[in-house]
Design a protein around this motif. Structure first.
Motif, PDB file in Angstrom:
ATOM      1  N   UNK A  66       0.842  -1.194   0.000  1.00  0.00           N
ATOM      2  CA  UNK A  66       0.000   0.000   0.000  1.00  0.00           C
ATOM      3  C   UNK A  66       0.871   1.235   0.000  1.00  0.00           C
ATOM      4  N   UNK A  67       0.468   2.222  -0.795  1.00  0.00           N
ATOM      5  CA  UNK A  67       1.075   3.530  -0.612  1.00  0.00           C
ATOM      6  C   UNK A  67       0.653   4.070   0.747  1.00  0.00           C
ATOM      7  N   UNK A  68       1.380   5.055   1.215  1.00  0.00           N
ATOM      8  CA  UNK A  68       1.239   5.509   2.591  1.00  0.00           C
ATOM      9  C   UNK A  68       0.467   6.821   2.595  1.00  0.00           C
ATOM     10  N   UNK A  69      -0.841   6.754   2.859  1.00  0.00           N
ATOM     11  CA  UNK A  69      -1.689   7.938   3.008  1.00  0.00           C
ATOM     12  C   UNK A  69      -2.116   7.989   4.463  1.00  0.00           C
ATOM     13  N   UNK A  70      -1.528   8.906   5.220  1.00  0.00           N
ATOM     14  CA  UNK A  70      -1.851   9.006   6.648  1.00  0.00           C
ATOM     15  C   UNK A  70      -2.547  10.339   6.933  1.00  0.00           C
ATOM     16  N   UNK A  71      -3.521  10.289   7.834  1.00  0.00           N
ATOM     17  CA  UNK A  71      -4.339  11.449   8.157  1.00  0.00           C
ATOM     18  C   UNK A  71      -4.347  11.677   9.659  1.00  0.00           C
ATOM     19  N   UNK A  72      -4.489  12.940  10.043  1.00  0.00           N
ATOM     20  CA  UNK A  72      -4.708  13.251  11.443  1.00  0.00           C
ATOM     21  C   UNK A  72      -6.092  12.742  11.855  1.00  0.00           C
ATOM     22  N   UNK A  73      -6.313  12.591  13.137  1.00  0.00           N
ATOM     23  CA  UNK A  73      -7.601  12.082  13.603  1.00  0.00           C
ATOM     24  C   UNK A  73      -8.734  13.034  13.240  1.00  0.00           C
ATOM     25  N   UNK A  74      -8.421  14.291  12.975  1.00  0.00           N
ATOM     26  CA  UNK A  74      -9.429  15.255  12.528  1.00  0.00           C
ATOM     27  C   UNK A  74      -9.804  15.049  11.065  1.00  0.00           C
ATOM     28  N   UNK A  75      -9.029  14.244  10.353  1.00  0.00           N
ATOM     29  CA  UNK A  75      -9.278  14.003   8.938  1.00  0.00           C
ATOM     30  C   UNK A  75      -8.330  14.728   8.006  1.00  0.00           C
TER      31      UNK A  75
END
Length: 256
Positions: A66-75
């Protein structure tokens, strides 16, 4: 802004912003090249492990393809790490121009852990000075700049179908926190890296019946020490030297 998808059932929204929200860096190595943006470029530890504990999103590319798409908990988008695939290809038509301005990315999916499949093909264009990675070989519908020198591409079903990194060699570094060369990049430097990607590819490997020793010998022959010495910028020059040395150590003729 209309809804878009990173992958099946993984929704995002893009919102116009007055300026890019992040720098973008190109990490070039013999084993795998990466494009990164977001907080991973600014946080002191700057590692994938540290990001997992403070963000949500796709699993790291090195465990789940998987490519790495990370988000804050706020979105809000936290960090991207995109893998450059090993197969070269060309589009059958031209890419649309990016939408005007820059855009921020917000996760709208309820899923907190998911997979974003890496792109299948790459095209390193030394004339346009772009690195385009994509899955569909026909032109996609929309292109959005989401960071400095980085756009996401979506197909006519509004699903992520590629990305474009503009001026990759101007933004090359040796680590997430590494500094960039200040030397201007000339056409000869772009040609060296273009030849590297043209030769060291799944396409060429197939023509040599998966014989990596023969492929690496061809690479070392075409990218000579003289050509490397003329690469503009000490970081670019060192990274190419290290990539070729790694390949020779594992697969090259030992007397070369």
């Amino acid at each position: 802004m209309k809804n878009l998808l990173l992958a099946e059932n993984i929704g995002i929204k893009l919102f116009p912003v007055p300026r890019p929200t992040s720098d973008t860096k190109f990490l070039f190595e013999s084993s795998v090249s990466l494009v990164a943006c977001g907080k991973i470029l600014t946080e002191g530890d700057g590692t994938v492990r540290s990001l997992l504990s403070e963000s949500i999103g796709s699993d790291p590319w090195f465990t789940d393809n998987s490519d790495f798409f990370r988000f804050q908990h706020s979105g809000e988008l936290h960090s991207l790490i995109l893998k450059v695939p090993p197969e070269n290809a060309l589009l059958n038509s031209s890419l649309p121009q990016p939408q005007d301005g820059y855009f921020s990315v917000r996760l709208t999916s309820e899923e907190k852990v998911f997979t974003v499949p890496p792109q299948i093909y790459r095209n390193f264009d030394p004339v346009r000075r772009t690195l385009h990675c994509f899955t569909r070989t026909t032109a996609s519908e929309t292109v959005y700049r989401i960071a400095s020198n980085l756009s996401l591409v979506f197909d006519d079903s509004n699903v992520l179908s590629g990305w474009i990194f503009y001026q990759p060699l101007e933004n090359i570094t040796d680590s997430y926190l590494g500094t960039k060369d200040t030397d201007a990049v000339d056409d000869a430097t772009y040609k060296v890296f273009s030849d590297y990607y043209r030769i060291f590819s799944d396409n060429e490997l197939e023509t040599y019946d998966d014989d990596l020793e023969v492929l690496v010998a061809k690479l070392l022959s075409e990218i000579s020490s003289e050509r490397i010495s003329r690469i503009a910028g000490p970081t670019r020059r060192r990274l190419m030297e290290e990539a070729l040395r790694d390949l020779q150590d594992y697969w090259g003729p030992q007397d070369a």
